[in-house]
Design an enzyme around this catalytic site. Structure first.
Site, PDB file in Angstrom:
ATOM      1  N   ASP A 142     -69.848  25.604   4.244  1.00 25.44           N
ATOM      2  CA  ASP A 142     -68.985  24.511   4.704  1.00 25.44           C
ATOM      3  C   ASP A 142     -69.732  23.188   4.589  1.00 25.44           C
ATOM      4  O   ASP A 142     -69.218  22.205   4.040  1.00 25.44           O
ATOM      5  CB  ASP A 142     -68.570  24.769   6.159  1.00 25.44           C
ATOM      6  CG  ASP A 142     -67.699  23.653   6.714  1.00 25.44           C
ATOM      7  OD1 ASP A 142     -66.779  23.215   6.002  1.00 25.44           O
ATOM      8  OD2 ASP A 142     -67.950  23.215   7.852  1.00 25.44           O
TER       9      ASP A 142
ATOM     10  N   TYR B 134     -67.916  31.862  11.838  1.00 23.77           N
ATOM     11  CA  TYR B 134     -66.524  31.405  11.901  1.00 23.77           C
ATOM     12  C   TYR B 134     -65.619  32.448  12.551  1.00 23.77           C
ATOM     13  O   TYR B 134     -64.649  32.111  13.214  1.00 23.77           O
ATOM     14  CB  TYR B 134     -65.987  31.129  10.488  1.00 23.77           C
ATOM     15  CG  TYR B 134     -66.142  29.706  10.027  1.00 23.77           C
ATOM     16  CD1 TYR B 134     -67.402  29.129   9.908  1.00 23.77           C
ATOM     17  CD2 TYR B 134     -65.032  28.944   9.702  1.00 23.77           C
ATOM     18  CE1 TYR B 134     -67.541  27.832   9.465  1.00 23.77           C
ATOM     19  CE2 TYR B 134     -65.168  27.637   9.258  1.00 23.77           C
ATOM     20  CZ  TYR B 134     -66.418  27.096   9.139  1.00 23.77           C
ATOM     21  OH  TYR B 134     -66.544  25.810   8.706  1.00 23.77           O
TER      22      TYR B 134
HETATM   23  C1  IPM Z   1     -63.161  23.444   4.875  1.00 22.65           C
HETATM   24  C2  IPM Z   1     -62.755  22.850   6.202  1.00 22.65           C
HETATM   25  C3  IPM Z   1     -62.366  23.977   7.143  1.00 22.65           C
HETATM   26  C4  IPM Z   1     -63.601  24.842   7.337  1.00 22.65           C
HETATM   27  C5  IPM Z   1     -61.780  23.524   8.487  1.00 22.65           C
HETATM   28  C6  IPM Z   1     -60.557  22.645   8.282  1.00 22.65           C
HETATM   29  C7  IPM Z   1     -61.449  24.671   9.386  1.00 22.65           C
HETATM   30  O1  IPM Z   1     -63.776  22.071   6.704  1.00 22.65           O
HETATM   31  O2  IPM Z   1     -62.315  24.105   4.242  1.00 22.65           O
HETATM   32  O3  IPM Z   1     -64.300  23.258   4.473  1.00 22.65           O
HETATM   33  O4  IPM Z   1     -64.439  24.558   8.197  1.00 22.65           O
HETATM   34  O5  IPM Z   1     -63.748  25.813   6.604  1.00 22.65           O
HETATM   35 MG    MG Z   2     -65.449  21.850   5.391  1.00 24.02          MG
END
Ligand code: IPM
Ligand code: MG
Length: 356
Positions: A246, A135
């Protein structure tokens, strides 16, 4: 106790309003200040995370967050998209520890797509590392390939990386959480393929030696994805990296019947935290007054527990949520025959009433 209230986009404003209502009903000395975040902030100030919003969040003891995102921003350059607001808050506040409990409420056993016997009594805790991994790893970008299968072709790349201290601190969070539960941790990685995962596993084992009372096992992420739908109750605390977390936390949320029920907490090392429902902004149902506010209300309970040291108030909210489910109130996402259909606002009102 200062709370930054960031409702965001879509159903964010509707569900956060109900959580604020519940917090106000507790009659605690809470100071709440609201600011724009996400697409609405971009529309008003040209940035999804304006300086003033970030400042407010940094100075608060906790952030109560709704949701961000709408299809209408999909064509914007990445740095201006609503999602950058939540990523920016995580990074700037150092919110590395993400707690995503998946609890199946007795009354909602039938709402899951899984067989009732698989999920009745389910209570697992996913702990996701939130500020590292692919990320945030640099470098990333686009370029013309000079090697690989197609030299000369356009390519894109991201970097998956984890440092030892990043893994150590999330390992401690997981082991300490397990001590308060059934003393079992499953660490999920992909060490049969990835170097980052091998380091992840090695560090988990090392840190685990400081917690001889907690049982540690390891699972590859593909197998974990399968086990989550095959025998979810075998898990207790599941700890994993940002990317795998995620995906697995969305999967786990559906075991419980509705993503509309699941709160989350993201904490830094001084217990300052951001609290948000696990679901998104749901622009398709925004403004209709039918969204389920319970995940946000339960997130407010986590906020009281983790960042504001108000365990009794947190328990009161959680008991009130159980009570409204027992009373049969259901928003559209969890409605079934024989229950009482409630709007977003009616659900919030019912929780306030149940507090008393
Ligand atoms: C989550 C969401 C986020 C992520 C997005 C909105 C950036 O999917 O909080 O799981 O990928 O972390
Ligand atoms: Mg997510």
């Amino acid at each position: 106790m200062k709370i930054a209230v960031l409702p965001g986009d879509g159903i964010g404003t509707e569900i956060v309003a109900e959580a604020v209502k519940v917090l106000n009903a507790l009659a605690l000395p809470l100071e709440m200040e609201t600011a724009l975040v996400g697409g609405v902030a971009y529309d008003a100030h040209g940035h999804p995370l304006p300086e003033a919003t970030l400042k407010l969040a940094k100075e608060a003891d906790a952030v109560l967050f709704g949701a961000v995102g709408d299809w209408k921003y999909d064509k914007l350059e990445r740095q201006f998209r609503p999602e950058q607001a939540i990523l920016g808050l995580r990074k700037n506040l150092g919110l590395f520890a993400n707690f995503r409990p998946a609890i199946c409420y007795e009354q909602l056993v039938g709402a899951s797509s899984l067989k009732p016997e698989l999920i009745a009594g389910l209570d697992i805790l996913i702990i996701r590392e939130l500020t590292g991994d692919i990320y945030f790893g640099q470098p990333r970008g686009r370029r013309i390939a000079t090697d690989g299968h197609f030299p000369g072709a356009e390519e894109a790349f991201d970097t998956m990386r984890y440092s030892r201290p990043e893994i150590e601190r999330i390992a401690h969070v997981a082991f300490q959480a397990a001590r308060k539960r059934s003393k079992r941790v499953t660490s999920v990685d992909k060490n049969n393929v990835l170097e980052t995962s091998q380091l992840w596993k090695d560090v988990m084992v090392e840190v685990g030696q400081q917690y001889p009372d907690v049982e540690l096992d390891h699972m590859l992420v593909d197998n974990a994805a399968m086990q989550l739908v095959k025998a979810p109750k075998k898990f207790d605390v599941l700890v994993t990296g940002n990317m795998f977390g995620d995906i697995l936390s969305d999967e786990a949320s559906m075991l419980t019947g509705s993503i509309g029920m699941l709160p989350s907490a993201s904490l830094n090392s001084s217990n300052q935290g951001l609290y948000e429902p696990s679901h998104g902004s749901a622009p398709d149902i925004a403004g209709k007054g039918i969204a389920n506010p319970l995940a946000t209300i339960l997130s407010a309970a986590m906020m009281l527990r983790f960042s504001l040291n108000q365990e009794a108030a947190a328990l009161r909210i959680e008991a009130a949520v159980k009570k409204v489910l027992e009373q049969g109130f259901r928003t559209a996402d969890i409605y079934s025959e024989g229950t009482t259909r409630a709007s977003t606002k009616e659900m919030g009102d019912a929780v306030v009433k149940a507090l008393a």
